[in-house]
Scaffold this motif. Structure first.
Motif, PDB file in Angstrom:
ATOM      1  N   ASN A  26       4.977   6.343  -1.117  1.00  6.87           N
ATOM      2  CA  ASN A  26       4.115   5.391  -0.398  1.00  6.87           C
ATOM      3  C   ASN A  26       4.900   4.156   0.024  1.00  6.87           C
ATOM      4  O   ASN A  26       4.714   3.628   1.126  1.00  6.87           O
ATOM      5  CB  ASN A  26       2.942   4.957  -1.292  1.00  6.87           C
TER       6      ASN A  26
ATOM      7  N   LYS B  43       6.825   4.977   3.011  1.00  5.83           N
ATOM      8  CA  LYS B  43       5.990   5.043   4.225  1.00  5.83           C
ATOM      9  C   LYS B  43       5.635   3.653   4.725  1.00  5.83           C
ATOM     10  O   LYS B  43       5.490   3.424   5.920  1.00  5.83           O
ATOM     11  CB  LYS B  43       4.702   5.823   3.914  1.00  5.83           C
TER      12      LYS B  43
ATOM     13  N   ASP C  11       7.716  -2.876  -2.961  1.00  6.50           N
ATOM     14  CA  ASP C  11       8.282  -2.751  -1.604  1.00  6.50           C
ATOM     15  C   ASP C  11       7.993  -4.015  -0.814  1.00  6.50           C
ATOM     16  O   ASP C  11       7.195  -4.858  -1.247  1.00  6.50           O
ATOM     17  CB  ASP C  11       7.713  -1.505  -0.900  1.00  6.50           C
TER      18      ASP C  11
ATOM     19  N   LEU D 225      -2.657   8.403  -4.457  1.00  5.81           N
ATOM     20  CA  LEU D 225      -2.993   7.385  -5.460  1.00  5.81           C
ATOM     21  C   LEU D 225      -4.143   7.849  -6.353  1.00  5.81           C
ATOM     22  O   LEU D 225      -4.185   7.501  -7.536  1.00  5.81           O
ATOM     23  CB  LEU D 225      -3.343   6.058  -4.783  1.00  5.81           C
TER      24      LEU D 225
HETATM   25  P1  ADP Z   1      -1.474   8.918   1.340  1.00  2.00           P
HETATM   26  O1  ADP Z   1      -0.207   8.175   1.047  1.00  2.00           O
HETATM   27  O2  ADP Z   1      -1.336  10.375   1.211  1.00  2.00           O
HETATM   28  O3  ADP Z   1      -2.149   8.486   2.576  1.00  2.00           O
HETATM   29  P2  ADP Z   1      -2.360   7.612  -1.001  1.00  2.00           P
HETATM   30  O4  ADP Z   1      -3.537   7.852  -1.859  1.00  2.00           O
HETATM   31  O5  ADP Z   1      -1.051   7.723  -1.665  1.00  2.00           O
HETATM   32  O6  ADP Z   1      -2.517   8.542   0.187  1.00  2.00           O
HETATM   33  O7  ADP Z   1      -2.508   6.155  -0.436  1.00  2.00           O
HETATM   34  C1  ADP Z   1      -3.709   5.723   0.142  1.00  2.00           C
HETATM   35  C2  ADP Z   1      -3.497   4.678   1.148  1.00  2.00           C
HETATM   36  O8  ADP Z   1      -3.065   3.469   0.503  1.00  2.00           O
HETATM   37  C3  ADP Z   1      -2.393   4.988   2.126  1.00  2.00           C
HETATM   38  O9  ADP Z   1      -2.930   5.711   3.186  1.00  2.00           O
HETATM   39  C4  ADP Z   1      -1.958   3.622   2.556  1.00  2.00           C
HETATM   40  O10 ADP Z   1      -2.785   3.170   3.597  1.00  2.00           O
HETATM   41  C5  ADP Z   1      -2.173   2.769   1.338  1.00  2.00           C
HETATM   42  N1  ADP Z   1      -0.939   2.525   0.585  1.00  2.00           N
HETATM   43  C6  ADP Z   1      -0.503   3.184  -0.502  1.00  2.00           C
HETATM   44  N2  ADP Z   1       0.667   2.691  -0.947  1.00  2.00           N
HETATM   45  C7  ADP Z   1       0.980   1.678  -0.118  1.00  2.00           C
HETATM   46  C8  ADP Z   1       2.071   0.755  -0.039  1.00  2.00           C
HETATM   47  N3  ADP Z   1       3.081   0.765  -0.900  1.00  2.00           N
HETATM   48  N4  ADP Z   1       2.061  -0.159   0.974  1.00  2.00           N
HETATM   49  C9  ADP Z   1       1.044  -0.197   1.862  1.00  2.00           C
HETATM   50  N5  ADP Z   1      -0.008   0.637   1.840  1.00  2.00           N
HETATM   51  C10 ADP Z   1      -0.054   1.565   0.860  1.00  2.00           C
END
Ligand code: ADP
Length: 472
Positions: free
Chosen positions: A367, A370, A395, A430
């Motif tokens: 994450n 990304k 991050d 998550l």
């Molecule tokens: P996915 O990554 O498969 O979309 P996740 O459950 O891991 O699903 O994360 C849910 C959402 O939380 C992500 O779509 C993103 O919008 C947000 N997110 C998670 N981690 C981060 C991060 N480190 N920085 C910004 N947004 C995050």
């Protein structure tokens, strides 16, 4: 029958029995005491008359050397007139009456039961009156005689009847007064039960917030308190179940929606491919869309499976060297140079299930990747704290709005849907991390600022080892 009426009925029955038997024994006791007194008086009268008879016989002039029946009759008449408390009868050896007061009972049953020199008595009724009849054998001059007396005790019997009648009336009045008092008392005593029943009724109708009023501190008060506590627990459980049902419905709705998007793309592109001939580039693009969306579906189904399995599984915790975890992450991202990975951790051992914790760390780092811009940095920390070993993934990427921070742990929730989908996200990573950490008795916490980046951290139970810093 109402409980208060049962209490009332029992109390009245007990009251009636207590008054009835109490009154009976009291009046009877008074009666028997009076009778004992009267019997003793009748016996005294008999002794006095016996003495008087013997004395009178001795005083008969000596020219009569025998005591004639007429003389005995005369003595009898004199004795009767000298006292007026008893009737008397004098009989000879053959039980022939020599003198009898007027109204003296006929028959000689008492004398026929008599043993020698004993004074006996019996209680008789004659012409609606009660008497104590006494009898004694006596000797006057050369004659053996029987002296009988009859003492009137009708008043004692009347007093007893009167006592019973007064007691009956008293019992009746006491019962009425007692019933009224007991009616109010039973009503007051059963009030907590009525309040409890009312509360139970309201709760049955769905008003789970309703509580029974506690009006006393006795056992009933305690019962009301316990009932309210039980209602509290029940209400919480019901709310929890409602939340769970709602969460499940949301989950199904989100799942169907997430399923629809890739399926629509796959069906659309497949339709284009089968309906007309495309040039090579468009053909490749269409096939690529089908492949990537199919891949997304595959990832989604695998993640869902992981979540379900994690929820059902029991933890198989082992002692893990944290260095092993950080090395695993470093190896996984070795060669991906668009974002820099930094490690800083203290040496230690944690209690966890290795593969599950690897999944958590991979998801968090993924994450962070990304969310980060090319050239950005991701930092991984391992810090020993008093309450456990803390893992942090930090991050400097897009960040998450404050109000979204809690929602991102829900399945299928994505802050920026198009961005997440473009990065093959399905909003399940998550949710899976949360489930895994719940299984470890821990939770995932996020601190984030939009535009500044995010920090995800969690604690695991650890073992004391020599601190040691490692930096990459
Ligand atoms: P996915 O990554 O498969 O979309 P996740 O459950 O891991 O699903 O994360 C849910 C959402 O939380 C992500 O779509 C993103 O919008 C947000 N997110 C998670 N981690 C981060 C991060 N480190 N920085 C910004 N947004 C995050």
């Amino acid at each position: 029958m109402k409980f208060s009426y049962k209490i009332l009925l029992c109390s009245i029955t007990i009251l009636a029995a207590a008054f009835g038997f109490g009154g009976f024994f009291f009046v009877n006791y008074v009666f028997e005491s009076s009778m004992e007194r009267e019997i003793s008086q009748a016996m005294n009268d008999s002794s006095i008359l016996q003495f008087a008879l013997e004395t009178a016989a001795l005083n008969v002039p000596s020219k009569y050397d025998v005591l004639h029946d007429s003389t005995i009759g005369q003595i009898g008449a004199n004795l009767e007139s000298s006292q007026n408390s008893s009737l008397l009868r004098i009989s000879d050896e053959g039980l022939q009456t020599l003198y009898a007061s007027e109204g003296f009972v006929e028959g000689t049953e008492l004398l026929s039961n008599m043993e020698e020199q004993t004074r006996i008595y019996r209680i008789i009724d004659s012409n609606e009156r009660y008497y104590i009849q006494t009898g004694i054998a006596t000797t006057a001059m050369d004659r053996s005689l029987y002296l009988e007396t009859m003492r009137d005790v009708t008043d004692v019997f009347s007093e007893r009847d009167q006592g019973f009648s007064v007691y009956r009336r008293l019992t009746f009045i006491m019962l009425i007064c007692g019933s009224v008092a007991m009616y109010f008392m039973s009503h007051w005593l059963t009030k907590p039960i009525r309040l409890l029943a009312k509360a139970a009724g309201r709760m049955t109708e769905g008003d789970y917030a309703y509580r029974a009023e506690q009006i006393s501190r006795d056992e009933m008060g305690q019962l009301t308190g316990d009932f309210n506590r039980m209602a509290e627990a029940l209400e919480q459980t019901i709310h929890q179940l409602e939340d769970e049902v709602r969460a499940r419905e949301d989950f199904i709705a989100a799942f169907s929606h997430e399923l629809k998007t890739p399926l629509t793309a796959i069906i659309g592109y497949a339709d284009v491919l089968r309906s007309r001939k495309l040039d090579e580039e468009k053909h490749f693009l269409s096939a690529n869309y089908i492949y990537t969306e199919g891949k997304r579906l595959e990832t989604m189904s695998l993640r869902l499976l992981d979540i379900i399995v994690t929820k059902r599984n029991e933890l198989d915790a082992q002692r893990i060297d944290v260095a092993q975890l950080f090395t695993f992450i470093r190896d996984m991202y070795d060669g991906k140079d668009e974002v820099g990975l930094k490690f800083q951790y203290e040496q230690g051992f944690v209690w966890a299930e290795l593969n599950l914790i690897k999944t958590v760390l991979l998801n968090l780092v993924d994450n962070a990747y990304k969310a980060s811009e090319p050239g950005g940095t991701i930092e991984l920390y391992g810090i020993k704290q008093e309450d456990g070993y803390c893992f942090r993934v930090k991050d400097y990427g897009t960040g998450i709005p404050k109000e979204e921070c809690k929602k991102i742990m829900e399945a299928f929730y994505m802050v920026d849907k198009s961005r997440a989908r473009s990065k093959n996200g399905a909003g399940l990573g998550l949710a899976l991390c949360s489930e895994i950490l719940k299984l470890h008795g821990s939770e995932l916490i996020v601190e984030s600022e939009v535009g500044e980046g995010s920090c995800f951290y969690f604690l695991l139970g650890c073992e004391e080892v020599k601190n040691h810093e490692a930096e990459d």
